[in-house]
Design a protein around this motif. Structure first.
Motif, mmCIF file in Angstrom:
data_model
loop_
_atom_site.group_PDB
_atom_site.id
_atom_site.type_symbol
_atom_site.label_atom_id
_atom_site.label_comp_id
_atom_site.label_asym_id
_atom_site.label_seq_id
_atom_site.Cartn_x
_atom_site.Cartn_y
_atom_site.Cartn_z
ATOM 1 N N ALA A 223 0.794 -1.237 -0.039
ATOM 2 C CA ALA A 223 0.073 0.238 0.059
ATOM 3 C C ALA A 223 0.943 1.057 0.072
ATOM 4 O O ALA A 223 0.518 2.329 -0.749
ATOM 5 N N LEU A 224 1.901 1.363 0.746
ATOM 6 C CA LEU A 224 2.909 2.479 0.958
ATOM 7 C C LEU A 224 3.376 2.593 -0.349
ATOM 8 O O LEU A 224 3.686 3.576 -0.996
ATOM 9 N N SER A 225 4.178 1.681 -1.220
ATOM 10 C CA SER A 225 4.811 1.575 -2.530
ATOM 11 C C SER A 225 3.676 1.943 -3.500
ATOM 12 O O SER A 225 3.847 3.012 -4.324
ATOM 13 N N LEU A 226 2.642 1.780 -3.200
ATOM 14 C CA LEU A 226 1.352 2.266 -4.234
ATOM 15 C C LEU A 226 1.132 3.629 -4.293
ATOM 16 O O LEU A 226 1.065 4.493 -4.906
ATOM 17 N N LEU A 227 1.116 4.190 -2.973
ATOM 18 C CA LEU A 227 0.776 5.471 -2.703
ATOM 19 C C LEU A 227 1.929 6.373 -3.152
ATOM 20 O O LEU A 227 1.666 7.413 -3.877
ATOM 21 N N HIS A 228 3.204 5.971 -2.839
ATOM 22 C CA HIS A 228 4.118 6.628 -3.432
ATOM 23 C C HIS A 228 4.184 6.643 -5.073
ATOM 24 O O HIS A 228 4.466 7.698 -5.623
ATOM 25 N N GLY A 229 4.335 5.651 -5.698
ATOM 26 C CA GLY A 229 4.108 5.280 -7.027
ATOM 27 C C GLY A 229 3.025 6.491 -7.532
ATOM 28 O O GLY A 229 3.327 7.045 -8.736
ATOM 29 N N ARG A 230 1.744 6.424 -6.927
ATOM 30 C CA ARG A 230 0.841 7.228 -7.607
ATOM 31 C C ARG A 230 1.127 8.634 -7.570
ATOM 32 O O ARG A 230 0.872 9.617 -8.182
ATOM 33 N N ILE A 231 1.724 9.082 -6.431
ATOM 34 C CA ILE A 231 2.017 10.524 -6.031
ATOM 35 C C ILE A 231 3.041 10.913 -6.946
ATOM 36 O O ILE A 231 2.954 11.964 -7.536
ATOM 37 N N GLU A 232 4.168 10.150 -6.977
ATOM 38 C CA GLU A 232 5.243 10.582 -7.921
ATOM 39 C C GLU A 232 5.010 10.518 -9.278
ATOM 40 O O GLU A 232 5.154 11.463 -10.177
ATOM 41 N N ALA A 233 4.061 9.790 -9.721
ATOM 42 C CA ALA A 233 3.537 9.599 -11.283
ATOM 43 C C ALA A 233 2.648 10.866 -11.507
ATOM 44 O O ALA A 233 2.908 11.621 -12.432
ATOM 45 N N HIS A 234 1.815 11.493 -10.582
ATOM 46 C CA HIS A 234 0.952 12.391 -10.768
ATOM 47 C C HIS A 234 1.715 13.641 -10.759
ATOM 48 O O HIS A 234 1.502 14.632 -11.642
ATOM 49 N N ILE A 235 2.719 13.974 -9.993
ATOM 50 C CA ILE A 235 3.757 15.055 -9.714
ATOM 51 C C ILE A 235 4.469 15.298 -11.076
ATOM 52 O O ILE A 235 4.776 16.155 -11.583
ATOM 53 N N GLU A 236 5.061 13.867 -11.447
ATOM 54 C CA GLU A 236 5.716 14.181 -12.892
ATOM 55 C C GLU A 236 5.281 14.323 -13.914
ATOM 56 O O GLU A 236 5.878 14.995 -14.756
ATOM 57 N N ARG A 237 3.928 14.024 -14.181
ATOM 58 C CA ARG A 237 3.213 14.405 -15.206
ATOM 59 C C ARG A 237 2.961 16.025 -15.383
ATOM 60 O O ARG A 237 3.197 16.538 -16.105
ATOM 61 N N ALA A 238 2.670 16.557 -14.046
ATOM 62 C CA ALA A 238 2.411 17.806 -14.000
ATOM 63 C C ALA A 238 3.687 18.708 -14.077
ATOM 64 O O ALA A 238 3.790 19.721 -15.012
ATOM 65 N N LEU A 239 4.624 18.326 -13.618
ATOM 66 C CA LEU A 239 6.057 19.010 -13.597
ATOM 67 C C LEU A 239 6.668 18.906 -15.008
ATOM 68 O O LEU A 239 7.106 19.995 -15.730
ATOM 69 N N GLU A 240 6.539 17.826 -15.593
ATOM 70 C CA GLU A 240 7.281 17.785 -16.886
ATOM 71 C C GLU A 240 6.243 18.517 -18.193
ATOM 72 O O GLU A 240 6.870 18.922 -18.989
ATOM 73 N N SER A 241 4.984 18.288 -17.969
ATOM 74 C CA SER A 241 4.235 19.123 -18.896
ATOM 75 C C SER A 241 4.224 20.661 -18.870
ATOM 76 O O SER A 241 4.253 21.234 -19.853
ATOM 77 N N ARG A 242 4.338 21.058 -17.552
ATOM 78 C CA ARG A 242 4.309 22.454 -17.485
ATOM 79 C C ARG A 242 5.639 23.042 -17.367
ATOM 80 O O ARG A 242 5.708 24.438 -17.479
ATOM 81 N N HIS A 243 6.844 22.388 -16.895
ATOM 82 C CA HIS A 243 8.009 23.217 -16.651
ATOM 83 C C HIS A 243 9.255 22.254 -17.360
ATOM 84 O O HIS A 243 10.527 22.670 -17.307
ATOM 85 N N GLY A 244 8.987 21.283 -17.945
ATOM 86 C CA GLY A 244 10.069 20.350 -18.532
ATOM 87 C C GLY A 244 10.832 19.861 -17.432
ATOM 88 O O GLY A 244 12.236 19.718 -17.668
ATOM 89 N N LEU A 245 10.349 19.442 -16.197
ATOM 90 C CA LEU A 245 11.126 18.793 -15.439
ATOM 91 C C LEU A 245 10.611 17.701 -14.635
ATOM 92 O O LEU A 245 9.524 17.508 -14.565
#
Length: 152
Positions: free
Chosen positions: A17-39
């Motif tokens: 469950a902890l790994s799933l939460l981490h993965g979901r959070i990281e993937a969500h942040i990754e998409r947002a940062l990459e699409s808006r700031h190229g990071l």
């Protein structure tokens, strides 16, 4: 403990469950940062960690400390620093007191990008946590994360 021990099973389920939460959070942040700031998340984290350095004793981090802070190997951290340096977001220089030591600073362009990306990171984190809180298996972990209040 055996493989069928209920305590071990519960521990394993908690870790999943902890790994799933981490993965979901990281993937969500990754998409947002990459699409808006190229990071990437790692690039944002590295800029964030390095932006908190200061002048004076203990103010600058050695590469091993940076690697530990962004949870990467030293070689992966070096590659990440090189990529950001190539983009003009970081600079490296030799330590004045130990010529073997290399320090890394965030450039003005890096600080500007970090300031622009921080609200995106924070909003994406909040969105990911809110979404995870809807899942009965993840909701207790979300409450723990929200209750930590530990500075980075």
């Amino acid at each position: 403990m055996t493989a069928t021990d209920p305590a071990l099973t519960a521990l394993s389920q908690g870790w999943c469950a902890l790994s799933l939460l981490h993965g979901r959070i990281e993937a969500h942040i990754e998409r947002a940062l990459e699409s808006r700031h190229g990071l990437s998340v790692r690039e944002f984290s590295l800029l964030d960690v390095l932006s908190r350095q200061h002048d004076g004793p203990g103010g600058h981090l050695q590469m091993k400390q940076v690697a530990d802070a962004v949870v990467l190997s030293q070689s992966a951290t070096t590659r990440l620093v090189t990529r950001l340096e190539d983009r003009g977001l970081l600079t490296r220089y030799l330590c004045a007191t130990d010529r073997r030591g290399i320090y890394t600073d965030v450039t003005e362009a890096g600080l500007k990008l970090l300031a622009e990306a921080r609200p995106t990171n924070d909003a994406a984190l909040r969105e990911a946590l809110d979404e995870a809180a809807e899942n009965p298996e993840l909701a207790p972990l979300v409450r723990v994360v929200e209750g930590l209040g530990v500075p980075a």
